[in-house]
Design an enzyme around this catalytic site. Structure first.
Site, PDB file in Angstrom:
ATOM      1  N   SER A  44       0.827  -1.210   0.000  1.00 46.16           N
ATOM      2  CA  SER A  44       0.000   0.000   0.000  1.00 46.16           C
ATOM      3  C   SER A  44       0.863   1.263   0.000  1.00 46.16           C
ATOM      4  CB  SER A  44      -0.970   0.003   1.180  1.00 46.16           C
ATOM      5  OG  SER A  44      -0.293   0.150   2.410  1.00 46.16           O
ATOM      6  N   MET A  88       9.749  -7.063   5.228  1.00 45.56           N
ATOM      7  CA  MET A  88       9.786  -7.684   6.554  1.00 45.56           C
ATOM      8  C   MET A  88      11.007  -8.582   6.735  1.00 45.56           C
ATOM      9  SD  MET A  88       7.296  -6.090   7.700  1.00 45.56           S
ATOM     10  CE  MET A  88       7.237  -6.792   9.341  1.00 45.56           C
ATOM     11  N   ARG A  89      12.156  -8.040   6.403  1.00 46.48           N
ATOM     12  CA  ARG A  89      13.424  -8.704   6.671  1.00 46.48           C
ATOM     13  C   ARG A  89      14.366  -7.685   7.294  1.00 46.48           C
ATOM     14  NH1 ARG A  89      13.498 -13.886   6.868  1.00 46.48           N
ATOM     15  NH2 ARG A  89      15.731 -13.872   6.410  1.00 46.48           N
ATOM     16  N   HIS A 130       8.179   3.458   9.758  1.00 49.38           N
ATOM     17  CA  HIS A 130       7.883   2.683  10.968  1.00 49.38           C
ATOM     18  C   HIS A 130       6.581   3.197  11.575  1.00 49.38           C
ATOM     19  CE1 HIS A 130       8.693   0.261  14.506  1.00 49.38           C
ATOM     20  NE2 HIS A 130       8.445   1.313  15.266  1.00 49.38           N
TER      21      HIS A 130
END
Length: 204
Positions: free
Chosen positions: A13, A90-91, A109
């Site tokens: 998104s 997401m790493r 964040h």
């Protein structure tokens, strides 16, 4: 014009918000490629519909994080980006990767850093009784969610909020915040004497 490489793991998104800002002329940039560590990431379809090249580098194909980071860095280097944009990637990136692209990686964040580094930020904000919450775009360096702040956006925490409603409100401001922060930081990079110093930060 900024050249961007965007890294995603999911729905994309924020990628779409960046694409839309470029399309409106609000952000003077081009996305050279969208790279995901997951072949099934819905954000890849967003990129393809927008005519943006995509690349999948599955992290599971590598025996360790260093191997994945090296393959990812080599792929990115071929596009010679001004900025690497983490948009729901997401790493956690290792120190070697971060040093290779020092000062050129941005992350968003879902909290008002330095509060609530790490995951599950909305639940933690509610449990702490915060009256405001929000999102932060920061420069990625080596410590988790601890880099120099580029921009923040704030939302009120309402009495009736649960995790889902607060997350939705934060996400809505992320979509305006990230393109604006990319433009701001990109302009600072073009004038090195005013570019923010890096040190002690990381991605999530």
């Amino acid at each position: 014009m900024l050249t961007l490489v965007v890294l995603i793991s999911g729905r994309g998104s924020n990628l779409q918000a960046i694409m839309d800002a470029i399309g409106r002329g609000d952000l003077c940039a081009r996305i050279a490629v969208v790279i995901s560590n997951r072949a099934d990431a819905p954000g890849l379809d967003r990129a393809r519909r927008g005519g943006i090249p995509t690349c999948v580098i599955p992290h599971g194909d590598f025996p360790d994080r260093d191997g994945f980071d090296h393959a990812l860095a080599e792929s990115i280097q071929g596009y010679d980006p001004d900025l690497i944009i983490l948009a729901g990637f997401m790493r956690i990136l290792g120190a070697g990767f971060v040093r290779r692209f020092d000062g050129r990686i941005l992350n968003i964040h879902p909290a008002l850093l330095p509060k609530f580094r790490g995951t599950d930020t909305h639940r933690r904000a509610l449990e702490a009784g915060e009256t405001e919450h929000g999102a932060t775009v920061h420069v990625v360096t080596e410590a988790l969610d601890d880099g120099p702040i580029v921009m923040q956006a704030r939302v009120p925490v309402l009495r009736e909020d649960d995790v889902e409603s607060l997350a939705s409100r934060v996400l809505s401001v992320e979509h305006g915040l990230y393109p604006a922060a990319i433009g701001k930081y990109g302009a600072e990079l073009s004038t090195p004497e005013t570019a923010p110093a890096t040190g002690g930060a990381g991605s999530r």
